[in-house]
Design a protein around this motif. Structure first.
Motif, PDB file in Angstrom:
ATOM      1  N   VAL A 237       5.808  23.812  69.742  1.00 25.91           N
ATOM      2  CA  VAL A 237       5.278  24.988  70.449  1.00 25.91           C
ATOM      3  C   VAL A 237       4.979  26.117  69.458  1.00 25.91           C
ATOM      4  O   VAL A 237       3.905  26.727  69.467  1.00 25.91           O
ATOM      5  N   VAL A 238       5.943  26.385  68.571  1.00 27.87           N
ATOM      6  CA  VAL A 238       5.751  27.457  67.581  1.00 27.87           C
ATOM      7  C   VAL A 238       4.559  27.133  66.686  1.00 27.87           C
ATOM      8  O   VAL A 238       3.709  27.991  66.406  1.00 27.87           O
ATOM      9  N   TYR A 239       4.479  25.868  66.249  1.00 28.69           N
ATOM     10  CA  TYR A 239       3.386  25.478  65.355  1.00 28.69           C
ATOM     11  C   TYR A 239       2.036  25.641  66.047  1.00 28.69           C
ATOM     12  O   TYR A 239       1.065  26.131  65.445  1.00 28.69           O
TER      13      TYR A 239
ATOM     14  N   LEU B  61       1.383  27.738  68.396  1.00 32.66           N
ATOM     15  CA  LEU B  61       1.135  29.181  68.470  1.00 32.66           C
ATOM     16  C   LEU B  61       0.549  29.695  67.147  1.00 32.66           C
ATOM     17  O   LEU B  61      -0.401  30.483  67.123  1.00 32.66           O
TER      18      LEU B  61
ATOM     19  N   PHE C  94      14.892  30.930  69.580  1.00 30.45           N
ATOM     20  CA  PHE C  94      14.157  29.907  70.325  1.00 30.45           C
ATOM     21  C   PHE C  94      14.369  28.529  69.695  1.00 30.45           C
ATOM     22  O   PHE C  94      14.648  27.547  70.373  1.00 30.45           O
ATOM     23  N   LEU C  95      14.216  28.496  68.343  1.00 35.88           N
ATOM     24  CA  LEU C  95      14.343  27.217  67.657  1.00 35.88           C
ATOM     25  C   LEU C  95      15.798  26.735  67.585  1.00 35.88           C
ATOM     26  O   LEU C  95      16.062  25.556  67.474  1.00 35.88           O
TER      27      LEU C  95
ATOM     28  N   TYR D 145      17.585  24.342  58.291  1.00 38.08           N
ATOM     29  CA  TYR D 145      16.483  24.343  59.256  1.00 38.08           C
ATOM     30  C   TYR D 145      16.198  25.742  59.768  1.00 38.08           C
ATOM     31  O   TYR D 145      15.057  26.237  59.738  1.00 38.08           O
TER      32      TYR D 145
ATOM     33  N   PHE E  88      17.783  19.721  65.831  1.00 37.92           N
ATOM     34  CA  PHE E  88      16.877  20.774  66.306  1.00 37.92           C
ATOM     35  C   PHE E  88      15.871  20.180  67.274  1.00 37.92           C
ATOM     36  O   PHE E  88      15.689  18.967  67.334  1.00 37.92           O
ATOM     37  N   SER E  89      15.250  21.103  67.954  1.00 35.46           N
ATOM     38  CA  SER E  89      14.361  20.680  69.016  1.00 35.46           C
ATOM     39  C   SER E  89      12.931  20.539  68.481  1.00 35.46           C
ATOM     40  O   SER E  89      12.297  21.517  68.130  1.00 35.46           O
TER      41      SER E  89
ATOM     42  N   MET F 146      26.231  20.586  75.454  1.00 37.29           N
ATOM     43  CA  MET F 146      25.363  20.099  74.391  1.00 37.29           C
ATOM     44  C   MET F 146      25.860  20.628  73.051  1.00 37.29           C
ATOM     45  O   MET F 146      25.487  21.703  72.594  1.00 37.29           O
TER      46      MET F 146
ATOM     47  N   PHE G 144       7.166  24.963  57.604  1.00 38.70           N
ATOM     48  CA  PHE G 144       7.474  24.065  58.709  1.00 38.70           C
ATOM     49  C   PHE G 144       7.964  22.709  58.202  1.00 38.70           C
ATOM     50  O   PHE G 144       8.949  22.150  58.693  1.00 38.70           O
TER      51      PHE G 144
ATOM     52  N   ASN H 130      26.336  20.770  69.096  1.00 33.34           N
ATOM     53  CA  ASN H 130      25.536  20.401  67.933  1.00 33.34           C
ATOM     54  C   ASN H 130      26.392  19.727  66.891  1.00 33.34           C
ATOM     55  O   ASN H 130      27.452  20.205  66.536  1.00 33.34           O
TER      56      ASN H 130
ATOM     57  N   LYS I  96      29.790  25.378  63.731  1.00 34.71           N
ATOM     58  CA  LYS I  96      30.068  24.372  64.758  1.00 34.71           C
ATOM     59  C   LYS I  96      30.617  24.997  66.034  1.00 34.71           C
ATOM     60  O   LYS I  96      30.314  24.585  67.148  1.00 34.71           O
TER      61      LYS I  96
ATOM     62  N   GLN J 154      15.127  19.377  56.642  1.00 39.88           N
ATOM     63  CA  GLN J 154      16.438  19.896  56.260  1.00 39.88           C
ATOM     64  C   GLN J 154      17.548  18.976  56.779  1.00 39.88           C
ATOM     65  O   GLN J 154      17.479  18.475  57.906  1.00 39.88           O
ATOM     66  N   PRO J 155      18.585  18.788  55.930  1.00 40.85           N
ATOM     67  CA  PRO J 155      19.693  17.919  56.349  1.00 40.85           C
ATOM     68  C   PRO J 155      20.625  18.595  57.352  1.00 40.85           C
ATOM     69  O   PRO J 155      21.415  17.916  57.993  1.00 40.85           O
TER      70      PRO J 155
ATOM     71  N   ARG K   4      10.224  22.374  70.652  1.00 48.32           N
ATOM     72  CA  ARG K   4      10.144  23.830  70.434  1.00 48.32           C
ATOM     73  C   ARG K   4       9.405  24.155  69.136  1.00 48.32           C
ATOM     74  O   ARG K   4       8.627  25.110  69.060  1.00 48.32           O
ATOM     75  N   MET K   5       9.639  23.346  68.105  1.00 44.98           N
ATOM     76  CA  MET K   5       8.922  23.563  66.855  1.00 44.98           C
ATOM     77  C   MET K   5       7.423  23.354  67.051  1.00 44.98           C
ATOM     78  O   MET K   5       6.600  24.109  66.512  1.00 44.98           O
TER      79      MET K   5
ATOM     80  N   ASP L  99      26.564  18.259  62.868  1.00 41.57           N
ATOM     81  CA  ASP L  99      25.906  18.708  61.640  1.00 41.57           C
ATOM     82  C   ASP L  99      24.887  17.662  61.224  1.00 41.57           C
ATOM     83  O   ASP L  99      25.006  17.001  60.209  1.00 41.57           O
ATOM     84  N   SER L 100      23.924  17.473  62.057  1.00 40.25           N
ATOM     85  CA  SER L 100      22.854  16.519  61.766  1.00 40.25           C
ATOM     86  C   SER L 100      21.544  17.141  62.233  1.00 40.25           C
ATOM     87  O   SER L 100      21.503  18.310  62.599  1.00 40.25           O
ATOM     88  N   LEU L 101      20.517  16.380  62.203  1.00 41.47           N
ATOM     89  CA  LEU L 101      19.235  16.935  62.624  1.00 41.47           C
ATOM     90  C   LEU L 101      19.245  17.096  64.138  1.00 41.47           C
ATOM     91  O   LEU L 101      18.926  16.181  64.874  1.00 41.47           O
TER      92      LEU L 101
END
Lengths: 359, 692
Positions: free
Chosen positions: B16-18, B20, A169-170, A295, B9-10, B1, A283, B3, A123, A289-290, B13-14, B5-7
């Motif tokens: 974009v990776v996928y 690629l 990046f992710l 993730y 993520f971006s 920004m 993916f 974070n 955190k 993922q929680p 961006r995922m 402890d939840s979902l």
């Protein structure tokens, strides 16, 4: 548990065992007096990998993730230790323990992923702050990469770099910060090659080999000849000729070419699809993922498998400059097999977490 | 920004990776398709080329037949033992096994072969079938048997100076095998095989890329049964007259075809690599008088009524002297030839002068190679007529100071016998391809006329007189009329010059039957002792040969039209019966599928025909004779000869010492006395032969 992922992995390992035997038997007989020399060793490693995978599946990863901090220092020590070990094929990549050989770079790769997932999901970590981003990771991972590059293990270094960049990046690192990290490196390499002329002929050779693979290095030329000889349907299992000492490392780094000769384009398509299923499932697992830890861990592992596969195949098909890197699940090599099996078992572990729905 | 402890993520961006991943995946598929499908053929060819080796395969070697189609040189399966061990352990094992196999001291195989892992090495390239079977049965890892082809000669040592040898690789190295190697060898084929980058050979394809073309077979003019007779008699003569060596050549005087040519060197292994009849020159002595005599007749320089003074045995010619063994006062020309007077011949030869004598010598073919097709042929030597003294001319006319080969002499005599036509001697009747078709037939080639026909007839009557009442009376035969000329030449002393007074070359040069000449030939014995006259040493050998030829070939010697043998392919090898009990011999023969006939039903075999090791068709019969326990050894039992090959019957009768006469030829149809009769040695047998 993600069955698609499990079955695809088992299928690739099965294909790997058959092809390791097919491509190594002549050399094994010639060098060690037994057809099964390499197959036997690979099988022993597979059993150990299975046990390790079973353990990894049982534990709560998040609880043990903190251990990656001391472990990554130990793996750095191991990376340093290879330099006092005897060289093989001109490089210091292996630790020799009794009859077995271990590649510390493989261990380092997995630990870096776990460490980054653990650390970036803390955190207090503000990843958007350049200082917080650069300070802990760059010296630690940079030291590991330097050691690996010195081995020299350029392929492994590339895999780790690409994996780490994907995780960053992710994880939400600003693109500006990422370019601060990568662009100077790209600039430095270009300067060394094109201005100072360091290994310039090799780079030029590589560039021409993209359009005409037969003009490339001996290894790549033989790999491309093997693939070509396979054609659409292949010469038949066991009937490859390039493994008769024409193709170097037919059972390790160039096993993809050996397979291509014997099972053809059709067979390679099956393998590529199996790999793609593993990556796609990675993916999906990441998506459900929680927490951020799961993730990043899932995506890190998926990225490491993906980069290993594309670099290996890229080299074999003369798209990338020649560098030694095993094809996950398939190539002969104990620690690579062990680490890739553990990697998949981490994914499988994550697929069993609460709230994860994978189809 | 921050974070939570939840979902957090971006998703973009995922994505974009996928994207690629999918892009790169498609690129890999595309690349593979280009390499494997678009360029697959080109790359595949390159790959196969580097892992494919090409090797030559030997074509099957052509066979050698005699004039009657008998197989003289054939190809049989051979076994070669080689080692190709994969490791040190196998090598040690192989050494131990070989030591035991060959009963050698332990460790000697190691010294002998020094094997190394993954290296090919021949251990024994000509293994017996029994040993090969044992090794195959023991199946030692790293030791293998390779089946190959080797040359085999069913007649064993008979005529080997003619046939010659091949080496272990099947290339001719002497005799006809050498000189006709290009014909026999055929054209090698091409086989491709798989090889690795270290140039090790893996799989040799069974289907050749280019098929080998089998060699052509050659058919000789020689009759191998006659060749055997000649060798047999030559050997007997060399041993009987204590000669150092002997040579004999016989040819068909109407065609120049060589019927037999043999050497025998006393006390030596007679597997000689050359045929002395063409490769060694001799000073011929008196047999050469036929040349000067023919020239004198053709030139009309001698009157048959004329008496020539023979100087009472010693003639001074210039500073030299010429002697006769017997002192003669005056002789006619015919008597000079019949009694072989040196002085008479020498004096008459002076009338010819050097040029005409030299011309005659040339005409008869001396001093020139016959190109008969055997390696190492000599042309002989004639001096320069421009510097010849009278004595030189006289000496030359009686066959001294000239070097000729026995073949040249036989061919010259053949010309006289056929009325004056000199034929080129030939050894090859024709060639047949591997389908049995005649592809080339040798034609007899007349070189020229050596004497006018009427004078040839005159010479023939003189030569018949030589045997009838002259120096050749020991040659006179009841069975066949023989004509010819004896020769007893002094051996030149190469160290001190001049001639040895007590070393001679004895010869008889003649033809038979005198009234209708068929076969001409010569028997030469080197340094026979103590009898050294040609008429008394070489002469009787010539007579025996002529008689045996006549008995076995009462059919006329017309050139056969059929060349290849039929049904003679299954030849059975004759075991050694000598020393065995008759009943055991019978069992052995039955097991081999051979017919066996014996004079008695009990006792120990002491003699057999054909001898051990010979191969005969199963239709022929082997004859054995049992030890004679008759006290005085005077009586013999007549063997059952019905159905026996005539030559086998003759061999038995000769061995038993019985006199005999034969009607017809082929196999024995009737015999008198009948089988089992006990007769004394003076008894005469009569055989009626014919086609059974």
């Amino acid at each position: 548990m993600d069955r698609k992922l499990l079955y695809s992995t088992v299928a690739l390992i099965g294909i790997g065992m058959v092809m390791v035997y097919s491509s190594s038997s002549v050399m094994a007989e010639n060098r060690f007096g037994s057809h099964f020399f390499f197959l036997k060793r690979q099988f022993i490693w597979l059993i150990m990998a299975g046990i390790a995978a079973w353990v990894v599946m049982k534990i709560d990863l998040k609880k043990y993730a903190a251990y990656s901090v001391p472990l990554i220092f130990i793996s750095l020590a191991l990376l340093a230790l290879v330099f006092v070990m005897p060289a093989r094929n001109g490089s210091h990549r292996w630790l020799f323990i009794g009859p077995f050989t271990i590649q510390p770079s493989e261990i380092f790769k997995l630990l870096v992923i776990v460490y980054l997932a653990f650390s970036l999901s803390q955190k207090k970590r503000d990843i958007t702050n350049l200082k917080q981003f650069l300070l802990p990771y760059v010296p630690l991972i940079g030291a590991g990469l330097m050691l690996i590059i010195l081995e020299p293990g350029l392929g492994s270094a590339m895999t780790i770099t690409l994996t780490v960049l994907t995780i960053f990046f992710l994880a939400g690192v600003r693109l500006y910060h990422l370019s601060v990290l990568t662009l100077p490196l790209v600039g430095l390499v270009s300067f060394m090659v094109f201005v100072l002329g360091y290994k310039k002929p090799r780079v030029i050779d590589y560039m021409s080999a993209i359009s005409d693979p037969l003009s490339g290095s001996y290894q790549v030329k033989q790999a491309v000849l093997a693939l070509g000889a396979g054609g659409i349907f292949g010469s038949g299992l066991g009937d490859g000729r390039q493994k008769l000492f024409f193709l170097p490392y037919p059972h390790t780094d160039f096993i993809f070419a050996s397979i291509g000769e014997e099972v053809g384009f059709v067979g390679l398509t099956v393998i590529l699809i199996l790999f793609f299923i593993i990556i796609r499932q990675g993916f999906k697992i990441a998506l459900y993922q929680p927490d951020k830890f799961g993730y990043l861990l899932a995506m890190g592992i998926t990225a490491s498998i993906f980069t290993s596969v594309i670099i290996n195949i890229g080299v074999v098909t003369s798209l990338l400059p020649t560098t030694g890197i095993p094809l996950p699940f398939i190539s002969y090599g104990g620690s690579a097999l062990l680490i890739s099996v553990i990697s998949v078992s981490v994914l499988l572990n994550l697929s069993r977490r609460k709230g994860v729905v994978v189809r | 920004m921050k974070n939570r402890d939840s979902l957090t993520f971006s998703k973009p961006r995922m994505a974009v990776v996928y994207a690629l991943v999918i892009l790169i995946w498609c690129a890999l598929f595309f690349r593979l398709a280009v390499i494997q499908i678009v360029n697959g053929e080109e790359y595949g060819d390159r790959a196969r080329k580097q892992s494919t080796g090409k090797t030559k395969v030997k074509a099957e070697r052509g066979l050698i037949f005699d004039r009657k189609g008998r197989q003289l040189a054939v190809n049989v399966i051979s076994n070669a033992l080689y080692a190709y061990p994969s490791g040190k352990k196998e090598i040690r094992n192989i050494y131990r096994y070989l030591d035991r196999l060959y009963n050698r001291k332990s460790g000697s195989s190691q010294k002998r072969y020094s094997l190394s892992p993954n290296r090919f090495k021949y251990i024994d390239r000509d293994l017996s079938d029994a040993l090969a079977a044992k090794i195959t049965n023991d199946s030692i890892p790293g030791l293998y048997i390779e089946k190959g082809v080797k040359r085999d000669y069913p007649f064993g040592a008979v005529g080997r100076q003619l046939l010659g040898y091949t080496n272990i690789d099947g290339n001719g190295i002497s005799g006809l095998e050498y000189s006709y190697d290009s014909v026999l060898a055929g054209i090698p084929g091409l086989i491709d095989y798989l090889r690795d980058a270290h140039r090790n050979t893996y799989r040799i394809k069974t289907i050749p890329l280019v098929r080998p073309v089998a060699g052509n077979s050659i058919v000789l003019t020689v009759d191998w049964y006659f060749q055997e007779i000649v060798e047999d008699e030559l050997k007997a003569a060399v041993e009987k007259y204590n000669a150092l060596e002997g040579t004999a050549v016989f040819l068909d005087c109407r065609t120049g075809e060589i019927l037999a040519a043999a050497d025998y060197v006393a006390g030596e292994n007679n597997d000689a690599v050359k045929l002395r009849a063409v490769s060694n020159c001799i000073e011929p002595g008196s047999v050469f008088k036929i040349v000067a005599a023919s020239a004198l007749l053709d030139e009309g320089l001698v009157d048959l009524e004329e008496k020539i003074y023979c100087e009472e045995g010693l003639w001074r010619c210039g500073r030299s002297r010429m002697r006769d063994d017997h002192k003669y006062d005056s002789l006619t020309f015919q008597e000079i030839i019949e009694l072989s007077s040196n002085i008479g011949t020498g004096k008459l030869a002076l009338r010819l002068g050097p040029e005409k004598l030299c011309e005659a010598i040339d005409r008869f073919g001396f001093g020139q190679k016959t190109y008969v097709g055997l390696p190492g042929e000599q042309s002989g030597y004639i001096g320069d007529p421009g510097v010849w003294s009278d004595y030189n001319i006289a000496a030359l006319s009686i066959g001294h100071s000239i070097a000729v080969t026995p073949l040249q002499l036989s061919s010259a005599m053949a010309a006289l016998a056929n009325g004056g036509s000199l034929y080129r001697p030939i050894l090859i009747r024709g060639m047949i391809n591997n389908e049995g078709k005649l592809i080339q037939k040798s034609k007899s080639l007349m070189i020229g006329r050596v004497i006018e026909e009427k004078n040839a007839e005159l010479m023939q009557s003189f030569l018949a007189g030589v045997v009838e009442r002259g120096t050749g009376t020991p040659v006179k035969s009841d069975i066949v009329t023989i004509a010819g000329k004896t020769g007893t030449a002094e051996v030149p002393d190469l160290e001190n010059g001049g001639y040895h007074k007590n070393k001679f070359v004895a010869s008889f040069l003649g033809y038979f039957p005198a009234e209708k000449p068929q076969v001409a030939g010569i028997v030469v014995l080197h340094q026979p002792e103590p009898i050294h006259y040609g008429g008394h040493t070489a002469g009787p050998a010539f007579k025996n040969i002529a008689e045996r030829y006549t008995i076995t070939n009462s059919e006329s010697l017309r050139p056969d039209t059929k060349l290849a043998s039929d049904g003679d392919n299954d030849l059975l090898e004759i075991p050694d019966f000598i020393g065995r009990d008759v009943s055991l011999a019978m069992k052995i023969a039955a097991k081999k599928g051979l017919n066996l006939v014996s004079d008695r039903s009990e006792g120990v075999v002491v003699w057999q025909f054909p001898p051990e090791g010979r191969r005969i068709p199963g239709t022929e019969t082997v004859a054995v004779v049992v030890q004679n326990d008759d006290e005085n050894n005077e009586k013999v039992t007549i063997i059952d000869m019905s159905g026996l090959q005539m030559r086998t019957a003759i061999a038995v009768l000769n061995y038993q010492g019985l006199k005999f006469e034969i009607d017809g030829y082929g196999k024995v149809k009737k015999q008198f006395p009948s089988a089992g009769a006990l007769v004394g040695k003076k008894a005469r047998c009569r055989l009626v032969c014919g086609k059974v």
